[in-house]
Design a protein around this motif. Structure first.
Motif, PDB file in Angstrom:
ATOM      1  N   GLU A   1       0.804  -1.223   0.000  1.00 54.31           N
ATOM      2  CA  GLU A   1       0.000   0.000   0.000  1.00 54.31           C
ATOM      3  C   GLU A   1       0.836   1.272   0.000  1.00 54.31           C
ATOM      4  OE1 GLU A   1      -2.701  -0.782   3.211  1.00 54.31           O
ATOM      5  OE2 GLU A   1      -3.994  -2.035   1.941  1.00 54.31           O
ATOM      6  N   GLU A   2       1.990   1.252   0.652  1.00 53.35           N
ATOM      7  CA  GLU A   2       2.855   2.436   0.633  1.00 53.35           C
ATOM      8  C   GLU A   2       3.433   2.657  -0.761  1.00 53.35           C
ATOM      9  OE1 GLU A   2       3.474   4.859   2.897  1.00 53.35           O
ATOM     10  OE2 GLU A   2       1.796   3.880   3.929  1.00 53.35           O
TER      11      GLU A   2
ATOM     12  N   LYS B   1       0.614   4.011  -2.926  1.00 59.95           N
ATOM     13  CA  LYS B   1       0.376   5.415  -2.597  1.00 59.95           C
ATOM     14  C   LYS B   1       1.423   6.312  -3.257  1.00 59.95           C
ATOM     15  CE  LYS B   1       0.211   8.463   1.489  1.00 59.95           C
ATOM     16  NZ  LYS B   1       1.416   9.268   1.222  1.00 59.95           N
TER      17      LYS B   1
ATOM     18  N   GLU C   1       0.750   9.240  -6.169  1.00 57.42           N
ATOM     19  CA  GLU C   1       1.144  10.634  -5.956  1.00 57.42           C
ATOM     20  C   GLU C   1       2.024  11.134  -7.094  1.00 57.42           C
ATOM     21  OE1 GLU C   1       0.913  11.264  -1.138  1.00 57.42           O
ATOM     22  OE2 GLU C   1       2.815  10.573  -1.993  1.00 57.42           O
TER      23      GLU C   1
ATOM     24  N   GLU D   1      -1.456  15.027  -3.360  1.00 52.26           N
ATOM     25  CA  GLU D   1      -1.261  14.254  -2.139  1.00 52.26           C
ATOM     26  C   GLU D   1      -2.362  13.210  -2.004  1.00 52.26           C
ATOM     27  OE1 GLU D   1      -0.756  14.965   2.687  1.00 52.26           O
ATOM     28  OE2 GLU D   1      -0.732  16.669   1.291  1.00 52.26           O
TER      29      GLU D   1
ATOM     30  N   ALA E   1      -4.070  10.337   0.523  1.00 53.40           N
ATOM     31  CA  ALA E   1      -4.151   9.795   1.876  1.00 53.40           C
ATOM     32  C   ALA E   1      -3.812   8.309   1.835  1.00 53.40           C
ATOM     33  CB  ALA E   1      -5.552  10.023   2.442  1.00 53.40           C
ATOM     34  N   GLN E   2      -3.840   7.663   2.951  1.00 53.77           N
ATOM     35  CA  GLN E   2      -3.557   6.228   2.996  1.00 53.77           C
ATOM     36  C   GLN E   2      -4.515   5.468   2.084  1.00 53.77           C
ATOM     37  OE1 GLN E   2      -0.998   4.813   4.583  1.00 53.77           O
ATOM     38  NE2 GLN E   2      -1.576   2.885   3.600  1.00 53.77           N
ATOM     39  N   VAL E   3      -3.977   4.546   1.292  1.00 59.23           N
ATOM     40  CA  VAL E   3      -4.828   3.757   0.393  1.00 59.23           C
ATOM     41  C   VAL E   3      -4.928   2.319   0.889  1.00 59.23           C
ATOM     42  CG1 VAL E   3      -4.323   5.163  -1.635  1.00 59.23           C
ATOM     43  CG2 VAL E   3      -2.922   3.142  -1.152  1.00 59.23           C
ATOM     44  N   SER E   4      -6.040   1.711   0.553  1.00 63.79           N
ATOM     45  CA  SER E   4      -6.232   0.288   0.816  1.00 63.79           C
ATOM     46  C   SER E   4      -6.313  -0.427  -0.522  1.00 63.79           C
ATOM     47  CB  SER E   4      -7.530   0.049   1.597  1.00 63.79           C
ATOM     48  OG  SER E   4      -7.466   0.632   2.878  1.00 63.79           O
TER      49      SER E   4
ATOM     50  N   GLU F   1      -8.939   5.143  -1.561  1.00 65.61           N
ATOM     51  CA  GLU F   1      -8.292   6.109  -0.685  1.00 65.61           C
ATOM     52  C   GLU F   1      -9.133   6.278   0.572  1.00 65.61           C
ATOM     53  OE1 GLU F   1      -6.214  10.514  -0.981  1.00 65.61           O
ATOM     54  OE2 GLU F   1      -7.676   9.895  -2.483  1.00 65.61           O
ATOM     55  N   GLU F   2      -8.532   6.042   1.702  1.00 60.36           N
ATOM     56  CA  GLU F   2      -9.261   6.078   2.967  1.00 60.36           C
ATOM     57  C   GLU F   2      -9.607   7.512   3.361  1.00 60.36           C
ATOM     58  OE1 GLU F   2      -7.062   3.975   5.917  1.00 60.36           O
ATOM     59  OE2 GLU F   2      -7.073   2.078   4.816  1.00 60.36           O
TER      60      GLU F   2
END
Length: 266
Positions: A23-24, A27, A31, A37, A39-42, A66-67
């Motif tokens: 996930e990082e 993300k 980007e 930008e 946010a944290q994605v699942s 995107e959470e």
């Protein structure tokens, strides 16, 4: 020739989907591509690198949500010049919308959807690294803000000055994954490290081998369906085929027997 697991590169859809399942990493990729930008994605792992008959067999595209923000993403490595990609993007957008509606979302709250294709060819021939498509009104020359965006990335671009360094370096890496470079960018470095780790992972290798077997079986089933249809068409042209005979033929999986029956029907 089929590649072995150790021969896979970022251009191979399986390996790309494997890297984006982190996930990082996903993300960071979003980007770079979207220049905003995230946010944290699942990452929806049950629909990435999986066998889904309703999606026409093996699925190797990356689905992410995107959470906390109303955005969804579908990303696919596309290394064959396919003329049906526009319709494919339309299908992906519809699937993203349908998933949202099934969870009870009102039309007015449908998420913005981004479908991203990474191509090792130039889909439009203008030598650009990025093509962004959105709905547009022809009469007043204005974009329609419906939240649907399709982005085609091309490794054949040459407009270096117009794109971010990280995006250009990533697409240059897609163009030639084996080429060594002294200025490959932080994102490409992290991808290379991740790919090396994936290749050392027995679980990933097992998933690759399992999907290869599923693909072989799917091709065999496709051949069987065609052979059955030819045989039934041949018989139906001569007499009425009983339900029992039709079921017997349809359940036969031995290709040699089906071919023999077809010759006999002729």
């Amino acid at each position: 020739m089929k590649k072995t697991f150790q021969e896979l590169t970022i251009k191979d859809p399986f390996m790309f989907a494997a890297t984006m399942s982190d996930e990082e990493q996903c993300k960071a990729f979003l980007e770079i591509v979207l220049e905003m930008e995230i946010a944290q994605v699942s990452v929806i792992t049950e629909k990435t690198i999986a066998y889904h008959p309703e999606y026409h067999g093996i699925r190797l595209d990356v689905l992410a949500v995107e959470e906390g923000i109303n955005r969804r993403f579908n990303v696919e490595m596309q290394v064959k010049d396919k003329k049906n990609l526009p319709k494919r993007s339309r299908y992906y957008h519809s699937q993203l919308d349908m998933d949202a509606l099934l969870t009870g979302v009102d039309y007015n709250h449908l998420p913005d959807t981004y479908v991203i294709f990474i191509c090792d060819y130039d889909p439009f021939g203008d030598r650009l690294y990025r093509y962004t498509i959105c709905n547009h009104c022809k009469e007043n020359d204005k974009d329609v803000d419906d939240g649907d965006y399709t982005i085609w990335l091309s490794s054949k671009g040459n407009n270096v000055a117009e794109e971010s360094g990280e995006l250009v370096k990533f697409l240059q890496y897609v163009e030639d994954p084996e080429k060594e470079s002294d200025s490959e960018g932080e994102f490409v470095k992290s991808l290379k490290e991740q790919i090396a780790a994936i290749k050392r992972n027995r679980e990933w290798e097992g998933r690759f081998m399992l999907l290869e077997e599923m693909m072989r079986n799917e091709k065999q089933e496709g051949r069987q369906e065609i052979a059955v249809q030819f045989l039934l068409d041949s018989l139906n042209s001569k007499f009425s085929v009983s339900t029992a005979l039709s079921k017997k033929i349809s359940s036969e999986t031995d290709m040699n027997k089906l071919q023999s029956w077809f010759q006999l029907s002729l």
